[in-house]
Write a protein that holds these residues in place. Structure first.
Motif, mmCIF file in Angstrom:
data_model
loop_
_atom_site.group_PDB
_atom_site.id
_atom_site.type_symbol
_atom_site.label_atom_id
_atom_site.label_comp_id
_atom_site.label_asym_id
_atom_site.label_seq_id
_atom_site.Cartn_x
_atom_site.Cartn_y
_atom_site.Cartn_z
ATOM 1 N N GLU A 246 -2.243 1.163 -5.882
ATOM 2 C CA GLU A 246 -2.715 -0.119 -5.355
ATOM 3 C C GLU A 246 -1.755 -1.241 -5.690
ATOM 4 O O GLU A 246 -1.435 -2.086 -4.852
ATOM 5 N N ILE A 247 -1.256 -1.237 -6.941
ATOM 6 C CA ILE A 247 -0.353 -2.304 -7.361
ATOM 7 C C ILE A 247 0.970 -2.234 -6.613
ATOM 8 O O ILE A 247 1.504 -3.249 -6.169
ATOM 9 N N LYS A 248 1.509 -1.007 -6.430
ATOM 10 C CA LYS A 248 2.855 -0.885 -5.861
ATOM 11 C C LYS A 248 2.876 -0.894 -4.342
ATOM 12 O O LYS A 248 3.776 -1.467 -3.726
ATOM 13 N N PHE A 249 1.861 -0.262 -3.711
ATOM 14 C CA PHE A 249 1.912 -0.099 -2.264
ATOM 15 C C PHE A 249 0.710 -0.667 -1.518
ATOM 16 O O PHE A 249 0.663 -0.603 -0.284
ATOM 17 N N GLY A 250 -0.285 -1.188 -2.240
ATOM 18 C CA GLY A 250 -1.451 -1.750 -1.573
ATOM 19 C C GLY A 250 -2.288 -0.678 -0.894
ATOM 20 O O GLY A 250 -2.380 0.472 -1.355
ATOM 21 N N ASN A 251 -2.902 -1.019 0.239
ATOM 22 C CA ASN A 251 -3.794 -0.095 0.940
ATOM 23 C C ASN A 251 -3.075 1.157 1.409
ATOM 24 O O ASN A 251 -3.660 2.243 1.470
ATOM 25 N N ALA A 252 -1.796 1.011 1.772
ATOM 26 C CA ALA A 252 -1.030 2.183 2.228
ATOM 27 C C ALA A 252 -0.936 3.232 1.130
ATOM 28 O O ALA A 252 -0.991 4.439 1.399
ATOM 29 N N GLY A 253 -0.818 2.778 -0.106
ATOM 30 C CA GLY A 253 -0.769 3.719 -1.219
ATOM 31 C C GLY A 253 -2.114 4.367 -1.485
ATOM 32 O O GLY A 253 -2.200 5.570 -1.759
ATOM 33 N N LEU A 254 -3.185 3.581 -1.361
ATOM 34 C CA LEU A 254 -4.522 4.120 -1.619
ATOM 35 C C LEU A 254 -4.917 5.185 -0.613
ATOM 36 O O LEU A 254 -5.777 6.031 -0.899
ATOM 37 N N GLU A 255 -4.300 5.191 0.557
ATOM 38 C CA GLU A 255 -4.597 6.207 1.567
ATOM 39 C C GLU A 255 -4.188 7.607 1.112
ATOM 40 O O GLU A 255 -4.636 8.608 1.682
ATOM 41 N N LEU A 256 -3.360 7.699 0.089
ATOM 42 C CA LEU A 256 -2.942 9.003 -0.438
ATOM 43 C C LEU A 256 -3.962 9.584 -1.421
ATOM 44 O O LEU A 256 -3.887 10.762 -1.748
ATOM 45 N N MET A 257 -4.887 8.761 -1.905
ATOM 46 C CA MET A 257 -5.820 9.218 -2.941
ATOM 47 C C MET A 257 -6.702 10.400 -2.526
ATOM 48 O O MET A 257 -6.951 11.285 -3.345
ATOM 49 N N PRO A 258 -7.196 10.466 -1.273
ATOM 50 C CA PRO A 258 -8.016 11.641 -0.917
ATOM 51 C C PRO A 258 -7.287 12.961 -1.138
ATOM 52 O O PRO A 258 -7.893 13.938 -1.601
ATOM 53 N N ASN A 259 -5.989 13.019 -0.828
ATOM 54 C CA ASN A 259 -5.219 14.243 -1.054
ATOM 55 C C ASN A 259 -4.966 14.470 -2.539
ATOM 56 O O ASN A 259 -5.085 15.597 -3.042
ATOM 57 N N ILE A 260 -4.624 13.389 -3.251
ATOM 58 C CA ILE A 260 -4.341 13.526 -4.680
ATOM 59 C C ILE A 260 -5.584 13.956 -5.444
ATOM 60 O O ILE A 260 -5.514 14.727 -6.403
ATOM 61 N N SER A 261 -6.736 13.477 -5.007
ATOM 62 C CA SER A 261 -7.985 13.799 -5.721
ATOM 63 C C SER A 261 -8.361 15.270 -5.640
ATOM 64 O O SER A 261 -9.235 15.728 -6.377
ATOM 65 N N GLN A 262 -7.693 16.007 -4.754
ATOM 66 C CA GLN A 262 -7.953 17.447 -4.647
ATOM 67 C C GLN A 262 -7.170 18.244 -5.687
ATOM 68 O O GLN A 262 -7.396 19.441 -5.862
ATOM 69 N N ILE A 263 -6.226 17.598 -6.366
ATOM 70 C CA ILE A 263 -5.381 18.284 -7.348
ATOM 71 C C ILE A 263 -6.101 18.338 -8.686
ATOM 72 O O ILE A 263 -6.585 17.325 -9.189
ATOM 73 N N SER A 264 -6.165 19.512 -9.282
ATOM 74 C CA SER A 264 -6.859 19.661 -10.557
ATOM 75 C C SER A 264 -5.904 19.886 -11.727
ATOM 76 O O SER A 264 -6.288 19.687 -12.876
ATOM 77 N N LYS A 277 6.356 5.549 -10.235
ATOM 78 C CA LYS A 277 7.192 4.533 -10.884
ATOM 79 C C LYS A 277 8.617 4.518 -10.330
ATOM 80 O O LYS A 277 9.297 3.492 -10.403
ATOM 81 N N THR A 278 9.071 5.640 -9.787
ATOM 82 C CA THR A 278 10.479 5.739 -9.392
ATOM 83 C C THR A 278 10.712 5.600 -7.891
ATOM 84 O O THR A 278 11.785 5.166 -7.476
ATOM 85 N N ASN A 280 10.428 4.198 -3.980
ATOM 86 C CA ASN A 280 10.426 2.843 -3.428
ATOM 87 C C ASN A 280 9.487 2.686 -2.241
ATOM 88 O O ASN A 280 9.135 1.562 -1.878
ATOM 89 N N THR A 281 9.113 3.807 -1.610
ATOM 90 C CA THR A 281 8.265 3.735 -0.425
ATOM 91 C C THR A 281 7.165 4.780 -0.494
ATOM 92 O O THR A 281 7.273 5.776 -1.228
ATOM 93 N N VAL A 282 6.134 4.568 0.296
ATOM 94 C CA VAL A 282 5.049 5.549 0.397
ATOM 95 C C VAL A 282 5.579 6.854 0.980
ATOM 96 O O VAL A 282 5.161 7.950 0.585
ATOM 97 N N GLU A 283 6.516 6.736 1.921
ATOM 98 C CA GLU A 283 7.066 7.941 2.556
ATOM 99 C C GLU A 283 7.781 8.828 1.534
ATOM 100 O O GLU A 283 7.648 10.071 1.572
ATOM 101 N N GLU A 284 8.508 8.229 0.600
ATOM 102 C CA GLU A 284 9.166 9.021 -0.434
ATOM 103 C C GLU A 284 8.143 9.761 -1.282
ATOM 104 O O GLU A 284 8.336 10.929 -1.646
ATOM 105 N N LEU A 285 7.056 9.081 -1.606
ATOM 106 C CA LEU A 285 6.014 9.717 -2.416
ATOM 107 C C LEU A 285 5.339 10.839 -1.637
ATOM 108 O O LEU A 285 5.013 11.893 -2.218
ATOM 109 N N GLN A 286 5.129 10.649 -0.347
ATOM 110 C CA GLN A 286 4.529 11.710 0.467
ATOM 111 C C GLN A 286 5.392 12.962 0.458
ATOM 112 O O GLN A 286 4.877 14.085 0.432
ATOM 113 N N GLN A 287 6.719 12.804 0.489
ATOM 114 C CA GLN A 287 7.606 13.954 0.447
ATOM 115 C C GLN A 287 7.456 14.715 -0.865
ATOM 116 O O GLN A 287 7.453 15.958 -0.879
ATOM 117 N N ILE A 288 7.298 13.976 -1.965
ATOM 118 C CA ILE A 288 7.095 14.627 -3.259
ATOM 119 C C ILE A 288 5.777 15.375 -3.288
ATOM 120 O O ILE A 288 5.689 16.494 -3.792
#
Length: 289
Positions: A246-264, A277-278, A280-288
């Motif tokens: 939320e702090i780094k990407f705003g709503n665009a970042g929060l859209e990734l939470m449903p997928n992340i919440s499936q990780i145990s 932290k490293t 710069n964009t939501v797209e880079e994080l999606q690739q990871i």
């Protein structure tokens, strides 16, 4: 580097107490007096500040200011309790005000507490001010220096030029410049973190000094308590990841939470938290991911 900010409610209100009480009460001729102790026999809260005030129409009274990062369902009952305790301690009528900082619901926020038992009623009215509904121009023109750190989340305050204007006002006043840290924290809700770094000219790690950041972080940690060590740690990681997104990407970042919440897997979650932290964009994080 910016000094650690003293942004207690008492400190913020004391910057311009007359303007503050006129704004929260909407009484034009009200004058602020002493900021009183809000410590009661078994309750002491930094977010709760009492100001002795006077006006020609209402005489002497108390203005009770409750500043909340997020609205909580228990606030109506709490406002009733604080108002009663303040009146009992100082023997003065009380004007209670609840100020909510971050929007968490689209539902109307109650402006009174009411209960009834066996035909007996308890009723407490109070004023509600939601900062996301406050026009940023009011803050800049009146002026209301107490609200300058919150400019990015005010109505119309998300514009880069407005945030730069608020920053200039803070930096020009020795009494206000320590609030730059808080302004930067709320700016990350509406601007990319790289732009905030450019505007503020210091490392984003400084944001961790903000008590608002710490309060949000504690919320996430609290949700993990008493749920078992591993489950609690997972909940804590989810909360930390959500905050960072939320702090780094705003709503665009929060859209990734449903997928992340499936990780145990805890190690995967830790890796994601570090990656935020490293990149710069939501797209880079999606690739990871």
């Amino acid at each position: 580097m910016t000094k650690r900010a003293d942004v207690s409610t008492k400190k913020l209100i004391s910057l311009a107490p007359d303007n503050w009480v006129r704004w929260v009460t909407q009484i034009p001729d009200v004058v602020a007096g002493e900021i009183l102790s809000s410590e009661f026999q078994w309750i002491s809260r930094e977010s709760d500040v009492l100001v002795r005030a006077t006006s020609s129409d209402y005489g002497e009274f108390l203005v009770l200011n409750e500043l909340q990062l997020r609205y909580q369902p228990q606030m109506p009952r709490r406002m009733r309790a604080y108002s009663a305790l303040a009146e009992e301690k100082y023997n003065l009528p009380t004007y209670p005000v609840l100020i909510n900082i971050l929007k968490t619901t689209n539902e109307p926020i109650p402006t009174k507490f009411e209960s009834q038992i066996a035909g007996l009623r308890a009723l407490q009215d109070y004023r509600v001010i939601n900062l996301w509904e406050v026009d940023v121009n009011i803050v800049l023109k009146q002026p209301l220096p107490s609200l300058l750190p919150f400019v990015p989340i005010l109505k119309g305050g998300e514009n880069e030029s407005i945030i730069r204007e608020a920053l200039q006002i803070l930096r020009a006043d020795e009494q206000l410049n320590q609030l730059e840290t808080v302004l930067a924290f709320f700016a990350t809700f509406v601007l990319e973190s790289a732009l905030v770094q450019e505007i503020m000219r210091w490392d984003m790690a400084v944001l961790r000094e903000s008590p608002w950041y710490q309060e949000i972080l504690r919320e996430g940690e609290a949700r993990g308590e008493a749920r078992g060590e591993e489950r609690g740690r997972r909940e804590e990681l989810f909360a930390g990841i959500e905050l960072a997104l939320e702090i780094k990407f705003g709503n665009a970042g929060l859209e990734l939470m449903p997928n992340i919440s499936q990780i145990s897997d805890l190690q995967q979650l830790k890796a994601i938290q570090q990656a935020i932290k490293t990149v710069n964009t939501v797209e880079e994080l999606q690739q990871i991911l």
